[in-house]
Motif scaffolding. Structure first.
Motif, PDB file in Angstrom:
ATOM      1  N   PHE A  48       0.820  -1.215   0.000  1.00 14.30           N
ATOM      2  CA  PHE A  48       0.000   0.000   0.000  1.00 14.30           C
ATOM      3  C   PHE A  48       0.853   1.264   0.000  1.00 14.30           C
ATOM      4  CE2 PHE A  48      -2.716   3.143   2.328  1.00 14.30           C
ATOM      5  CZ  PHE A  48      -3.796   3.161   1.466  1.00 14.30           C
ATOM      6  N   HIS A  49       1.883   1.301   0.840  1.00 14.28           N
ATOM      7  CA  HIS A  49       2.708   2.501   0.987  1.00 14.28           C
ATOM      8  C   HIS A  49       3.604   2.755  -0.231  1.00 14.28           C
ATOM      9  CE1 HIS A  49       4.799  -0.978   2.564  1.00 14.28           C
ATOM     10  NE2 HIS A  49       5.960  -0.348   2.521  1.00 14.28           N
ATOM     11  N   HIS A  50       3.735   1.754  -1.098  1.00 18.80           N
ATOM     12  CA  HIS A  50       4.494   1.970  -2.326  1.00 18.80           C
ATOM     13  C   HIS A  50       3.649   2.661  -3.398  1.00 18.80           C
ATOM     14  CE1 HIS A  50       7.867  -0.257  -0.818  1.00 18.80           C
ATOM     15  NE2 HIS A  50       7.157  -1.361  -0.673  1.00 18.80           N
ATOM     16  N   LYS A  51       2.333   2.596  -3.222  1.00 19.54           N
ATOM     17  CA  LYS A  51       1.419   3.135  -4.231  1.00 19.54           C
ATOM     18  C   LYS A  51       0.611   4.334  -3.728  1.00 19.54           C
ATOM     19  CE  LYS A  51       2.330  -0.021  -7.357  1.00 19.54           C
ATOM     20  NZ  LYS A  51       3.046   0.361  -8.593  1.00 19.54           N
ATOM     21  N   VAL A  52       0.589   4.526  -2.412  1.00 19.30           N
ATOM     22  CA  VAL A  52      -0.254   5.574  -1.819  1.00 19.30           C
ATOM     23  C   VAL A  52       0.557   6.376  -0.809  1.00 19.30           C
ATOM     24  CG1 VAL A  52      -2.274   6.042  -0.355  1.00 19.30           C
ATOM     25  CG2 VAL A  52      -2.401   4.267  -2.125  1.00 19.30           C
ATOM     26  N   ALA A  53       0.464   7.697  -0.921  1.00 21.29           N
ATOM     27  CA  ALA A  53       1.002   8.600   0.110  1.00 21.29           C
ATOM     28  C   ALA A  53      -0.169   9.369   0.693  1.00 21.29           C
ATOM     29  CB  ALA A  53       2.015   9.567  -0.492  1.00 21.29           C
ATOM     30  N   ILE A  54      -0.212   9.464   2.012  1.00 19.57           N
ATOM     31  CA  ILE A  54      -1.248  10.239   2.702  1.00 19.57           C
ATOM     32  C   ILE A  54      -0.547  11.400   3.389  1.00 19.57           C
ATOM     33  CG2 ILE A  54      -3.028  10.234   4.498  1.00 19.57           C
ATOM     34  CD1 ILE A  54      -3.786   8.273   2.389  1.00 19.57           C
ATOM     35  N   HIS A  55      -0.962  12.616   3.071  1.00 21.18           N
ATOM     36  CA  HIS A  55      -0.358  13.778   3.735  1.00 21.18           C
ATOM     37  C   HIS A  55      -1.391  14.455   4.621  1.00 21.18           C
ATOM     38  CE1 HIS A  55       3.056  16.499   4.099  1.00 21.18           C
ATOM     39  NE2 HIS A  55       2.138  17.425   4.352  1.00 21.18           N
ATOM     40  N   VAL A  56      -1.015  14.733   5.877  1.00 23.91           N
ATOM     41  CA  VAL A  56      -1.944  15.401   6.798  1.00 23.91           C
ATOM     42  C   VAL A  56      -1.492  16.850   6.977  1.00 23.91           C
ATOM     43  CG1 VAL A  56      -2.744  13.297   7.904  1.00 23.91           C
ATOM     44  CG2 VAL A  56      -0.793  14.460   8.874  1.00 23.91           C
ATOM     45  N   ASN A  57      -2.398  17.761   6.638  1.00 23.35           N
ATOM     46  CA  ASN A  57      -2.135  19.191   6.675  1.00 23.35           C
ATOM     47  C   ASN A  57      -2.473  19.710   8.064  1.00 23.35           C
ATOM     48  OD1 ASN A  57      -1.500  21.746   5.651  1.00 23.35           O
ATOM     49  ND2 ASN A  57      -3.601  22.149   4.988  1.00 23.35           N
ATOM     50  N   ASP A  58      -1.467  19.849   8.920  1.00 23.67           N
ATOM     51  CA  ASP A  58      -1.621  20.187  10.334  1.00 23.67           C
ATOM     52  C   ASP A  58      -2.203  18.992  11.087  1.00 23.67           C
ATOM     53  OD1 ASP A  58      -1.083  21.869  12.422  1.00 23.67           O
ATOM     54  OD2 ASP A  58      -2.502  23.410  11.866  1.00 23.67           O
ATOM     55  N   THR A  59      -2.561  19.195  12.356  1.00 25.48           N
ATOM     56  CA  THR A  59      -2.924  18.043  13.188  1.00 25.48           C
ATOM     57  C   THR A  59      -4.377  17.601  13.036  1.00 25.48           C
ATOM     58  OG1 THR A  59      -3.282  19.582  15.025  1.00 25.48           O
ATOM     59  CG2 THR A  59      -1.184  18.409  14.970  1.00 25.48           C
ATOM     60  N   HIS A  60      -5.227  18.403  12.394  1.00 29.07           N
ATOM     61  CA  HIS A  60      -6.653  18.021  12.325  1.00 29.07           C
ATOM     62  C   HIS A  60      -6.881  16.626  11.745  1.00 29.07           C
ATOM     63  CE1 HIS A  60      -6.376  22.500  11.662  1.00 29.07           C
ATOM     64  NE2 HIS A  60      -7.024  22.467  12.805  1.00 29.07           N
ATOM     65  N   PRO A  61      -6.137  16.204  10.698  1.00 32.14           N
ATOM     66  CA  PRO A  61      -6.381  14.854  10.153  1.00 32.14           C
ATOM     67  C   PRO A  61      -5.433  13.778  10.704  1.00 32.14           C
ATOM     68  CG  PRO A  61      -5.780  16.469   8.430  1.00 32.14           C
ATOM     69  CD  PRO A  61      -5.333  16.996   9.756  1.00 32.14           C
ATOM     70  N   VAL A  62      -4.813  14.011  11.861  1.00 30.30           N
ATOM     71  CA  VAL A  62      -3.803  13.073  12.360  1.00 30.30           C
ATOM     72  C   VAL A  62      -4.407  11.736  12.786  1.00 30.30           C
ATOM     73  CG1 VAL A  62      -2.229  12.715  14.328  1.00 30.30           C
ATOM     74  CG2 VAL A  62      -2.004  14.737  12.907  1.00 30.30           C
ATOM     75  N   LEU A  63      -5.727  11.703  13.006  1.00 31.87           N
ATOM     76  CA  LEU A  63      -6.368  10.420  13.328  1.00 31.87           C
ATOM     77  C   LEU A  63      -6.275   9.447  12.152  1.00 31.87           C
ATOM     78  CD1 LEU A  63      -9.507  11.583  15.344  1.00 31.87           C
ATOM     79  CD2 LEU A  63      -7.438  10.500  16.218  1.00 31.87           C
ATOM     80  N   ALA A  64      -5.773   9.915  11.018  1.00 30.30           N
ATOM     81  CA  ALA A  64      -5.497   8.992   9.900  1.00 30.30           C
ATOM     82  C   ALA A  64      -4.527   7.899  10.336  1.00 30.30           C
ATOM     83  CB  ALA A  64      -4.921   9.766   8.714  1.00 30.30           C
ATOM     84  N   ILE A  65      -3.651   8.197  11.287  1.00 33.71           N
ATOM     85  CA  ILE A  65      -2.653   7.201  11.716  1.00 33.71           C
ATOM     86  C   ILE A  65      -3.323   6.017  12.412  1.00 33.71           C
ATOM     87  CG2 ILE A  65      -0.658   6.834  13.249  1.00 33.71           C
ATOM     88  CD1 ILE A  65       0.080   9.830  12.552  1.00 33.71           C
TER      89      ILE A  65
END
Length: 799
Positions: free
Chosen positions: A299-316
């Motif tokens: 997955f990480h070879h094909k997808v990058a997820i960028h979080v703009n400031d801490t609001h979307p950090v629950l993505a982790i």
């Protein structure tokens, strides 16, 4: 349909009649806008589909940019420009007796953002598409946005921002791709297939419905996607209780940007918004990925997820949950994929702005996510213990969970592979102070990516006459490669070119003066220096310093017959957060001062103060090209970067600023003769904060001009109750002036004197202006995005 003027007219009239069922002669401008918008969206649909197909077929890595804000502004003009069809449309409409600018005025700014964070995200999407990079935005489709600002009796009054009242011609609802997001309930644990399994039960389920908007690249047939999620009730079951309460609470998730969090219900709603965004976004991304791949191990070879400031950090933790609970991965494998997928941008040096969530709110709302965060924290603290055995203080300071709260910035650093600041000084402060311990532990994660702005909107679209003048001088290659604006440097000595740039500026000032008259009824001198401070209202941005200086000028003009100044029009635009009492008092002070100065026969010919209400992207596009002076006067070390400073620079305004954020890099580009700097340095500010020693009262007592303007806040100088501005007075003297306004006041006055003298030297001023334009190419978001693509995300062009 846009191949020629005649083809456009034919299709436009047919489309209008089809949409509205009446003749063109009966049309309204609003109907014409919706007709044209619909045509443009249909026109790009083939390239949109083709871009998606190309991304799928070539299996290249894609980035998804998660942001709580996307401050897009109006899209019609930008889309026409990027498609290269503006001239055809303009000429066709003209034949039909319609002005394109009148049609564009019908578009409401999308209510999806507030300030620099959201505008940066919008510029980044534009650059991703224009560079043919496979990158998409993920956000929330707010029904109401922040608020519409009205100024009534000098006070800010907030009205609902009903930007969707007449629909959004650019969006497509994709109901078939809806996903479900769960809140509350409990986690049941079972054992099977040799592992523990976690089941989220009795949860309240919300349906997330995606709305897609095309992000059109500049003349390159690339159309990326901004996917916005709307919260809607799921199929209701009677045992869930009060149907209407559930419906109201569900729809509230995507109703307002930044709901008031001064009470617990507002805090819960904000946390719901953040999880709703990342859960819906990640489920959709995983689903798309699995259509072309058999498993998630790469997955990480094909997808990058960028979080703009801490609001979307629950993505982790949410990505961890999906990989483990839904796809059966073990912790270590899921953690490797998650940390190599996610990267994080920090946007602040203000420790109070770093998000923290009380466990008492977080755990009941997101029980499974809390378990995962707790496990991340346990494992991280164990690794800290192994590195620093016995150093309890360090572990306490670095822990993700401590003293009953979850520290989102800590979670972001631990759970990502890259942490970047947004200006050189900002990144240095993160390394040396705010995140010093993390930098010592993870030096390889930290890097700088100085912000940028899209020159297509902020020069080509907002200032077309300047763009044409530049093209006439150096050709149009700078549009594709903005660094080539540097070719303008020799023209800074060319009298003919100076005159052309001057005429462009004067025309822009004339247009803004007309807008000011329309909005406020005030007539301003077009020959006066337009000194502009437009940005979010916050104490650290120091609109107050600007006001105190204007009060000082007013006093000198009244008291000293020999004192004279270059005629100036001070222009402000700013929204204050609804719950930010102090900031709203500053707005009242600006408007009270404006009424006094503008109505005084002794000063009004040389001094005007204008507050333009409801500052937004479309208004910025009128203000910035007309500015002579760009006020960037934040307390040094407090502004992470700033992007307004870059927009003004690109349009030929000269920066008056502190050595803060990207101002420092602007100074490096243009040289000290082409910028006006003043005030404390970041190191001096940080030293005061660390060691103490600053006493505001001493500056108040030892500077009679400063003493006078501060006393005027409370001594009846203004025709308001004497307590009206007590809060501001107390912030300076009782609370010891947290942002060093008094310390920097005299330095600011002297800087303004230098500005006034320089403005009086036409040749020198125009040279400074041209040098600023020439050196602004470095601050294009194309440069920034290419750095992200190469150094963080690992994505390449899709064509």
């Amino acid at each position: 349909m846009f191949s020629s003027k005649d083809a456009f007219k034919k299709h436009f009239l047919e489309k209008y009649e089809m949409m509205f069922g009446k003749s063109f002669e009966e049309s309204t401008l609003s109907e014409l806008y919706h007709t044209l918008g619909q045509m443009v969206r249909e026109y790009v649909s083939h390239a949109w589909i083709e871009t998606n197909e190309r991304n799928r077929a070539n299996q290249k890595k894609q980035v998804y940019y998660f942001s709580i804000e996307f401050l897009l502004g109006r899209l019609l003009g930008n889309n026409l420009l990027n498609l290269g069809i503006r001239d055809v449309v303009e000429e066709g409409l003209k034949d039909l007796g319609v002005h394109l600018t009148d049609v564009e005025e019908q578009e409401v700014d999308a209510g999806l953002g507030n300030g620099g964070l959201g505008r940066l995200a919008a510029c980044f999407l534009d650059s991703l598409a224009s560079l043919s990079l496979p990158g998409h935005g993920v956000g929330i489709r707010y029904k109401h946005g922040l608020f519409d600002q009205k100024i009534i009796d000098g006070y800010q009054v907030e009205l609902p921002e009903q930007w969707l009242r007449n629909g959004n011609v650019w969006e497509i609802r994709k109901e078939s791709q809806s996903v479900e997001v769960k809140f509350g309930g409990e986690v049941q644990v079972s054992y099977g297939n040799g592992r523990l399994m976690f089941h989220h039960v009795n949860a309240e389920t919300v349906t997330a419905v995606p709305y897609d908007m095309p992000i059109i690249g500049y003349k390159n047939n690339t159309v990326n996607t901004l996917r916005l999620w709307s919260a809607e009730p799921t199929q209701f079951r009677p045992e869930k209780g009060d149907v209407m309460k559930y419906k109201r609470e569900t729809e509230a998730i995507s109703e307002f940007l930044y709901p008031d969090d001064s009470h617990i219900e507002g805090k819960i709603l904000r946390l719901k918004q953040q999880y709703f965004l990342v859960s819906a976004g990640l489920k959709s991304i995983v689903s798309t990925y699995l259509k072309s791949n058999d498993h998630l191990r790469n997955f990480h070879h094909k997808v990058a997820i960028h979080v703009n400031d801490t609001h979307p950090v629950l993505a982790i933790p949410e990505l961890m949950r999906i990989l483990m609970d839904e796809y059966g991965m073990g912790w270590d494998e899921a953690w490797e994929i998650t940390t190599n997928t996610i990267s994080y941008t920090n946007h602040t040096t203000l420790s109070e702005a770093l998000e923290k969530w009380p466990i008492s709110i977080f755990k009941p709302l997101l029980p499974r996510i809390y378990m995962i965060v707790e496990e991340i924290n346990e494992r991280f603290c164990r690794s800290l213990w192994n590195r620093y055995p016995g150093d309890w203080k360090r572990i306490e300071e670095m822990a993700i969970i401590a003293h009953g709260v979850i520290k989102m910035a800590h979670l972001a650093i631990v759970g990502s592979h890259s942490v970047n600041g947004v200006a050189k000084i900002h990144t240095d402060i993160l390394k040396k102070r705010e995140m010093k311990l993390f930098y010592e532990y993870y030096p390889e994660k930290f890097n700088n990516k100085t912000n940028g702005i899209t020159h297509r909107r902020w020069l080509l679209k907002a200032n077309p006459n300047l763009a044409k003048t530049i093209c006439d001088a150096i050709g149009d290659k700078w549009i594709a490669n903005p660094q080539k604006l540097a070719s303008l440097v020799p023209f800074a000595k060319d009298d003919s070119f100076k005159q052309k740039i001057y005429e462009v500026k004067q025309n822009n000032k004339r247009a803004l003066a007309k807008r000011i008259k329309q909005m406020t009824g005030i007539v301003v001198d077009e020959q006066s220096m337009f000194d502009v401070q437009v940005k979010r209202l916050h104490a650290y941005k120091r609109q107050l310093l600007n006001i105190l200086h204007i009060m000082y000028l007013y006093n000198r003009l009244h008291e000293d017959a020999k004192f004279s100044i270059t005629p100036r029009t001070f222009i402000f635009g700013a929204k204050a957060s609804p719950g930010y009492y102090y900031a709203k008092k500053i707005i009242k002070l600006i408007n009270t001062l404006a009424a006094k100065v503008n109505g005084d026969p002794k000063t009004r010919d040389v001094l005007k103060v204008i507050f333009l209400e409801n500052y937004r992207v479309s208004l910025a596009e009128e203000i910035i090209p007309a500015a002579d002076v760009s006020e960037q006067i934040s307390t040094a070390s407090k502004e992470a970067s700033g992007t307004g400073n870059m927009k003004f620079m690109m349009n030929g305004a000269i920066t008056l600023g502190t050595l803060d954020g990207a101002n420092i890099e602007i100074l490096e580009e243009v040289g000290p003769n082409n910028i006006f700097t003043f005030g404390l340095t970041a190191d001096q500010v940080l030293a005061y904060q660390k060691n103490g020693g600053y006493r505001a009262i001493e500056y108040y007592h030892h500077d009679k001009d400063l003493n006078q303007v501060i006393d005027q806040l409370i001594n009846g100088f203004f025709p308001v109750p004497t307590h009206e501005f007590e809060t501001i007075y107390d912030s300076l003297l009782v609370q010891n002036d947290e942002y060093f306004v008094l310390k920097d006041f005299r330095s600011y006055v002297r800087a303004h004197e230098r500005v006034g003298a320089a403005y009086g030297d036409w040749d020198s001023w125009m040279e400074k202006s041209i040098i600023n334009i020439a050196k602004s190419g470095h601050f294009s978001s194309d440069r920034t995005i290419q750095e992200y693509a190469d150094e963080i995300w690992g994505i390449t062009r899709s064509v």
